[in-house]
Design a protein around this motif. Structure first.
Motif, PDB file in Angstrom:
ATOM      1  N   GLU A   1       4.914 -14.196  17.690  1.00 13.58           N
ATOM      2  CA  GLU A   1       3.545 -14.428  18.171  1.00 13.58           C
ATOM      3  C   GLU A   1       2.503 -13.943  17.170  1.00 13.58           C
ATOM      4  OE1 GLU A   1       3.418 -12.560  21.962  1.00 13.58           O
ATOM      5  OE2 GLU A   1       4.164 -14.330  23.035  1.00 13.58           O
ATOM      6  N   LYS A   2       2.897 -13.001  16.318  1.00 12.94           N
ATOM      7  CA  LYS A   2       2.002 -12.474  15.287  1.00 12.94           C
ATOM      8  C   LYS A   2       2.176 -13.182  13.943  1.00 12.94           C
ATOM      9  CE  LYS A   2       1.605  -7.873  17.333  1.00 12.94           C
ATOM     10  NZ  LYS A   2       1.807  -6.408  17.147  1.00 12.94           N
ATOM     11  N   GLY A   3       2.889 -14.282  13.942  1.00 11.39           N
ATOM     12  CA  GLY A   3       3.025 -15.060  12.718  1.00 11.39           C
ATOM     13  C   GLY A   3       4.339 -14.889  11.998  1.00 11.39           C
ATOM     14  N   GLY A   4       5.282 -14.161  12.598  1.00  9.41           N
ATOM     15  CA  GLY A   4       6.584 -13.980  11.980  1.00  9.41           C
ATOM     16  C   GLY A   4       6.551 -12.973  10.851  1.00  9.41           C
ATOM     17  N   VAL A   5       7.470 -13.128   9.904  1.00 10.87           N
ATOM     18  CA  VAL A   5       7.567 -12.259   8.732  1.00 10.87           C
ATOM     19  C   VAL A   5       7.228 -13.079   7.500  1.00 10.87           C
ATOM     20  CG1 VAL A   5       9.100 -10.824   7.328  1.00 10.87           C
ATOM     21  CG2 VAL A   5       9.304 -10.809   9.825  1.00 10.87           C
ATOM     22  N   LYS A   6       6.133 -12.712   6.836  1.00  8.78           N
ATOM     23  CA  LYS A   6       5.640 -13.447   5.667  1.00  8.78           C
ATOM     24  C   LYS A   6       5.489 -14.936   5.981  1.00  8.78           C
ATOM     25  CE  LYS A   6       7.426 -10.098   2.358  1.00  8.78           C
ATOM     26  NZ  LYS A   6       6.091  -9.520   2.146  1.00  8.78           N
ATOM     27  N   GLY A   7       4.965 -15.189   7.190  1.00  4.10           N
ATOM     28  CA  GLY A   7       4.675 -16.561   7.594  1.00  4.10           C
ATOM     29  C   GLY A   7       5.848 -17.338   8.133  1.00  4.10           C
ATOM     30  N   ARG A   8       7.016 -16.728   8.224  1.00  4.92           N
ATOM     31  CA  ARG A   8       8.195 -17.431   8.724  1.00  4.92           C
ATOM     32  C   ARG A   8       8.636 -16.850  10.065  1.00  4.92           C
ATOM     33  NH1 ARG A   8      12.601 -17.473   4.036  1.00  4.92           N
ATOM     34  NH2 ARG A   8      13.708 -18.689   5.635  1.00  4.92           N
ATOM     35  N   PRO A   9       8.964 -17.704  11.049  1.00  7.53           N
ATOM     36  CA  PRO A   9       9.411 -17.195  12.350  1.00  7.53           C
ATOM     37  C   PRO A   9      10.825 -16.621  12.253  1.00  7.53           C
ATOM     38  CG  PRO A   9       9.638 -19.570  12.275  1.00  7.53           C
ATOM     39  CD  PRO A   9       8.926 -19.180  11.007  1.00  7.53           C
ATOM     40  N   LEU A  10      11.137 -15.722  13.171  1.00  7.71           N
ATOM     41  CA  LEU A  10      12.494 -15.181  13.278  1.00  7.71           C
ATOM     42  C   LEU A  10      13.298 -15.984  14.284  1.00  7.71           C
ATOM     43  CD1 LEU A  10      12.002 -11.304  13.450  1.00  7.71           C
ATOM     44  CD2 LEU A  10      12.498 -12.711  11.450  1.00  7.71           C
ATOM     45  N   LYS A  11      14.574 -16.130  14.023  1.00  9.51           N
ATOM     46  CA  LYS A  11      15.509 -16.714  14.975  1.00  9.51           C
ATOM     47  C   LYS A  11      16.686 -15.756  15.083  1.00  9.51           C
ATOM     48  CE  LYS A  11      18.287 -20.790  16.088  1.00  9.51           C
ATOM     49  NZ  LYS A  11      18.728 -22.138  15.613  1.00  9.51           N
ATOM     50  N   ILE A  12      16.835 -15.119  16.247  1.00 11.55           N
ATOM     51  CA  ILE A  12      17.884 -14.129  16.438  1.00 11.55           C
ATOM     52  C   ILE A  12      19.089 -14.789  17.112  1.00 11.55           C
ATOM     53  CG2 ILE A  12      18.449 -11.849  17.310  1.00 11.55           C
ATOM     54  CD1 ILE A  12      16.066 -11.836  15.444  1.00 11.55           C
ATOM     55  N   LEU A  13      20.241 -14.730  16.471  1.00  9.85           N
ATOM     56  CA  LEU A  13      21.485 -15.266  17.014  1.00  9.85           C
ATOM     57  C   LEU A  13      22.297 -14.095  17.568  1.00  9.85           C
ATOM     58  CD1 LEU A  13      22.425 -17.706  14.103  1.00  9.85           C
ATOM     59  CD2 LEU A  13      21.021 -18.158  16.124  1.00  9.85           C
ATOM     60  N   ILE A  14      22.432 -14.034  18.886  1.00  9.51           N
ATOM     61  CA  ILE A  14      23.059 -12.889  19.547  1.00  9.51           C
ATOM     62  C   ILE A  14      24.486 -13.226  19.962  1.00  9.51           C
ATOM     63  CG2 ILE A  14      22.926 -11.295  21.498  1.00  9.51           C
ATOM     64  CD1 ILE A  14      19.906 -11.662  21.488  1.00  9.51           C
ATOM     65  N   GLU A  15      25.423 -12.347  19.591  1.00 11.69           N
ATOM     66  CA  GLU A  15      26.830 -12.506  19.935  1.00 11.69           C
ATOM     67  C   GLU A  15      27.327 -11.287  20.716  1.00 11.69           C
ATOM     68  OE1 GLU A  15      28.722 -15.055  19.479  1.00 11.69           O
ATOM     69  OE2 GLU A  15      27.659 -16.278  18.001  1.00 11.69           O
ATOM     70  N   ASP A  16      28.254 -11.533  21.642  1.00 12.48           N
ATOM     71  CA  ASP A  16      28.863 -10.469  22.455  1.00 12.48           C
ATOM     72  C   ASP A  16      30.191 -10.054  21.829  1.00 12.48           C
ATOM     73  OD1 ASP A  16      29.778  -8.773  24.461  1.00 12.48           O
ATOM     74  OD2 ASP A  16      30.390 -10.426  25.788  1.00 12.48           O
ATOM     75  N   ASP A  17      30.353  -8.744  21.564  1.00 13.79           N
ATOM     76  CA  ASP A  17      31.623  -8.276  21.002  1.00 13.79           C
ATOM     77  C   ASP A  17      32.568  -7.713  22.062  1.00 13.79           C
ATOM     78  OD1 ASP A  17      30.777  -5.675  21.598  1.00 13.79           O
ATOM     79  OD2 ASP A  17      30.197  -5.216  19.544  1.00 13.79           O
TER      80      ASP A  17
END
Length: 291
Positions: free
Chosen positions: A68-84
């Motif tokens: 919402e604040k513009g991501g990191v250096k203008g790029r959005p984050l995409k978090i891929l979450i896995e269950d161990d």
């Protein structure tokens, strides 16, 4: 309580993510608007789920806030979450898939100490940033240059417990219930520091991570008649069993047992359990006055 703890997780993870990503030269120079893919390996099921589920909520909230604040250096984050599943071998496999197939640029997690070590062997070999949701535990982790621990080391867990026990409770004889993972690491740290506090461990009982009944071990600790009982685990069961076995002495624990889910799982038996790291001030890097 849940929202404040979730906020703590999200602020810690958001800050760590921003710092870690800024350290990567390739990202700093990138002009692409493609998402920055981050992998997360968490204990969403199994004994560590009381940690992993809250961590997932914090990660998703941090991802939302950062984007919402513009991501990191203008790029959005995409978090891929896995269950161990709270298992080190699965954690290692999930991390390898995220790194080599999904091409993530950093790893968050895992939730448990043993799984953290398993994944760290991979991230260290690949020189990839790993934001570990645990404290610095096994000594081998000191050799890993890519692991950033977000919680205090087990030496500080132990010091807080010993400070509170000797100074606030004026106690010297201690009984211990601890699991074979996180609890064993804290116990090792307790034993290495106990002499300087004049503490004597008169009963020490160990059980497996995720044990569903430790009544027998609790009964042995009660029979030793300690002044204070330490319960150290990532599981609410030993806390319930301790009170069910009529351990009336003060119960002192470490921060790894303090998640909202674990405290909730203790039910009525959560009363009068103290987590000293919330009441004992500790500055690991004191600032020396300058003349």
């Amino acid at each position: 309580m849940e929202s404040s703890r979730m906020g703590l997780y999200s602020r810690r993870i958001a800050s760590a993510l921003t710092v870690a990503l800024a350290l990567l030269p390739a990202l700093a120079a990138a002009q692409s608007r493609e998402p920055i893919k981050i992998g997360a390996v968490l204990a969403l099921t199994g004994p560590g789920a009381g940690l992993g589920q809250a961590e997932r909520n914090g990660i998703l909230l941090a991802e939302k806030v950062i984007n919402e604040k513009g991501g990191v250096k203008g790029r959005p984050l995409k978090i891929l979450i896995e269950d161990d599943g709270s298992k080190p071998d699965i954690a290692k496999g999930k991390a390898e898939n995220l790194i080599f197939n999904e091409k993530v640029v950093a790893i968050i997690g895992p939730s448990l100490t043993a799984s953290t070590g398993a994944v760290a062997a991979v991230t260290n070999a690949e020189n990839m940033a790993q934001l570990a949701l645990t404290g610095l535990g096994p000594q081998i982790e000191l050799t890993y240059k890519s692991v950033y621990h977000l919680l205090p080391p087990q030496t500080l867990n132990a010091k807080a417990m010993l400070e509170y026990t000797t100074k606030a409770l004026k106690a010297k004889k201690v009984g211990v219930l601890h699991d074979s993972g996180y609890g064993q690491l804290v116990m090792n740290a307790l034993q290495s520091q106990s002499a300087s506090y004049g503490i004597e461990f008169i009963a020490t009982e160990k059980f497996e991570v995720g044990a569903t009944d430790v009544s027998t071990q609790a009964a042995k600790v009660r029979a030793a008649n300690p002044d204070v009982v330490f319960v150290i685990a990532t599981n609410p069961v030993p806390f319930r069993n301790a009170r069910q076995m009529r351990i009336a002495q003060p119960i002192v624990s470490a921060i790894g047992s303090s998640s909202y889910q674990y405290v909730g799982g203790m039910g009525e038996f959560a009363n009068d359990i103290v987590f000293p790291e919330f009441v004992v001030g500790e500055d690991p890097m004191p600032i020396r006055p300058t003349s």
